[in-house]
Design an enzyme around this catalytic site. Structure first.
Site, PDB file in Angstrom:
ATOM      1  N   THR A  11       0.797  -1.230   0.000  1.00  0.00           N
ATOM      2  CA  THR A  11       0.000   0.000   0.000  1.00  0.00           C
ATOM      3  C   THR A  11       0.829   1.280   0.000  1.00  0.00           C
ATOM      4  OG1 THR A  11      -0.178  -0.109   2.420  1.00  0.00           O
ATOM      5  CG2 THR A  11      -1.974  -1.096   1.131  1.00  0.00           C
ATOM      6  N   SER A 139      17.845  -4.860   4.297  1.00  0.00           N
ATOM      7  CA  SER A 139      18.293  -3.498   4.561  1.00  0.00           C
ATOM      8  C   SER A 139      19.788  -3.478   4.799  1.00  0.00           C
ATOM      9  CB  SER A 139      17.582  -2.934   5.801  1.00  0.00           C
ATOM     10  OG  SER A 139      18.117  -1.693   6.188  1.00  0.00           O
ATOM     11  N   TYR A 152      15.567  -3.318  15.234  1.00  0.00           N
ATOM     12  CA  TYR A 152      15.310  -3.268  13.800  1.00  0.00           C
ATOM     13  C   TYR A 152      16.477  -3.867  13.027  1.00  0.00           C
ATOM     14  CZ  TYR A 152      14.715  -1.559   9.062  1.00  0.00           C
ATOM     15  OH  TYR A 152      14.609  -1.496   7.687  1.00  0.00           O
ATOM     16  N   PRO A 182      18.298  -2.028   0.805  1.00  0.00           N
ATOM     17  CA  PRO A 182      18.328  -0.586   0.585  1.00  0.00           C
ATOM     18  C   PRO A 182      18.964   0.155   1.752  1.00  0.00           C
ATOM     19  CG  PRO A 182      16.103  -1.506   0.342  1.00  0.00           C
ATOM     20  CD  PRO A 182      16.944  -2.532   1.008  1.00  0.00           C
ATOM     21  N   GLY A 183      19.521   1.326   1.421  1.00  0.00           N
ATOM     22  CA  GLY A 183      19.955   2.270   2.439  1.00  0.00           C
ATOM     23  C   GLY A 183      18.841   3.275   2.664  1.00  0.00           C
ATOM     24  N   PHE A 189       8.561   5.427   5.775  1.00  0.00           N
ATOM     25  CA  PHE A 189       9.291   4.577   6.721  1.00  0.00           C
ATOM     26  C   PHE A 189       9.626   5.328   8.011  1.00  0.00           C
ATOM     27  CE2 PHE A 189      13.374   3.131   8.438  1.00  0.00           C
ATOM     28  CZ  PHE A 189      13.200   1.762   8.543  1.00  0.00           C
TER      29      PHE A 189
END
Length: 251
Positions: A11, A139, A152, A182-183, A189
């Site tokens: 979404t 990540s 996290y 990803p960075g 987020f």
């Protein structure tokens, strides 16, 4: 050949970008998320552009709901070619000794258990058909911890280990497994991480041009469409002025 692509957390952010990119590639989509209205709006947007789309409303933390919704798919939609395990989030940026236990549970249940749930439901069919592709959204945080990232970072380190382990498990098949790391990506987020504090979230990207969801989706589509003998195992994607999870040059 056009594929059936299942994307969790579709979404917003990277998930939504993946939906749009795979649709533009001619693939048909199964989109999951918790927000029914957002899913309906995205389905309307993509079908207006000619894409075939089905939406499933559930939280990946709810194993039973996930099972019911996946099993509700019509037979012709059951054969998933690409699973994009995107659903995930960060909550809080406190030291571990001050962390919110509920935030920890949500991150662990979503980022790790949710990914495992979807993998367990979808991958057996890929093994039976001897084709398929799992793309996990990891990540840079999974490579090394950064200040306040403790839990996290641990969940994304788990994503890396689970992705590597799955790749070993399916090495005797034609199923491929990819970890995208990803960075800095400017999506919602950081707004989620800071529990809706948009001003604090904006500071995360101050002084640097961050990645976008489209940048990550481009890599996902590329990996999914590589020649059959090519497995894009892992890709670290950083903004130009980001060297690691903790080294960012702001100008």
């Amino acid at each position: 050949m056009n594929k059936t692509v299942l994307i969790t957390g579709a979404t917003s952010g990277i998930g939504l970008a993946c939906a749009r990119k795979f649709a533009a590639n001619g693939d048909r989509l199964i989109l999951t998320g918790r927000n029914e209205q957002r899913l309906m709006d995205i389905e309307k947007e993509l079908t207006a552009k000619g894409a075939e789309v089905r939406t499933l409303v559930f939280d990946v933390r709810d194993r039973e709901a996930a099972k019911v919704m996946i099993e509700s798919l019509p037979t012709e939609w059951q054969e998933v070619d690409v699973l994009v395990n995107n659903a995930g989030l960060a909550l809080g940026l406190e030291p571990a000794y001050k962390g919110n236990l509920e935030d920890w549970e949500v991150m662990i249940d979503t980022n790790i258990k949710g990914l495992l749930t979807m993998t367990r439901m979808i991958v057996p069919g890929m093994i039976a058909r001897n084709r398929g592709h799992i793309i996990n959204i990891g990540s840079v945080a999974g490579d090394a911890a950064y200040a306040g990232g403790n839990v996290y970072c641990a969940t994304k380190a788990a994503v890396k280990a689970l992705t590597d382990g799955l790749r070993i498990d399916v090495a005797d098949t034609a199923v491929r497994v990819t970890n995208l790391k990803p960075g800095l990506v400017e999506t919602n987020f950081s707004v989620v991480r800071f529990h809706g504090d948009s001003d604090r979230a904006a500071n995360v990207y101050k002084g640097i041009k961050p990645l976008t969801g489209d940048d990550i989706a481009d890599v996902a589509v590329y990996a999914a469409n590589a020649p059959e003998h090519v497995q894009i195992a892992e890709v670290l994607i950083l903004a130009t002025h980001q060297a690691s999870g903790s080294v960012i040059v702001r100008k």
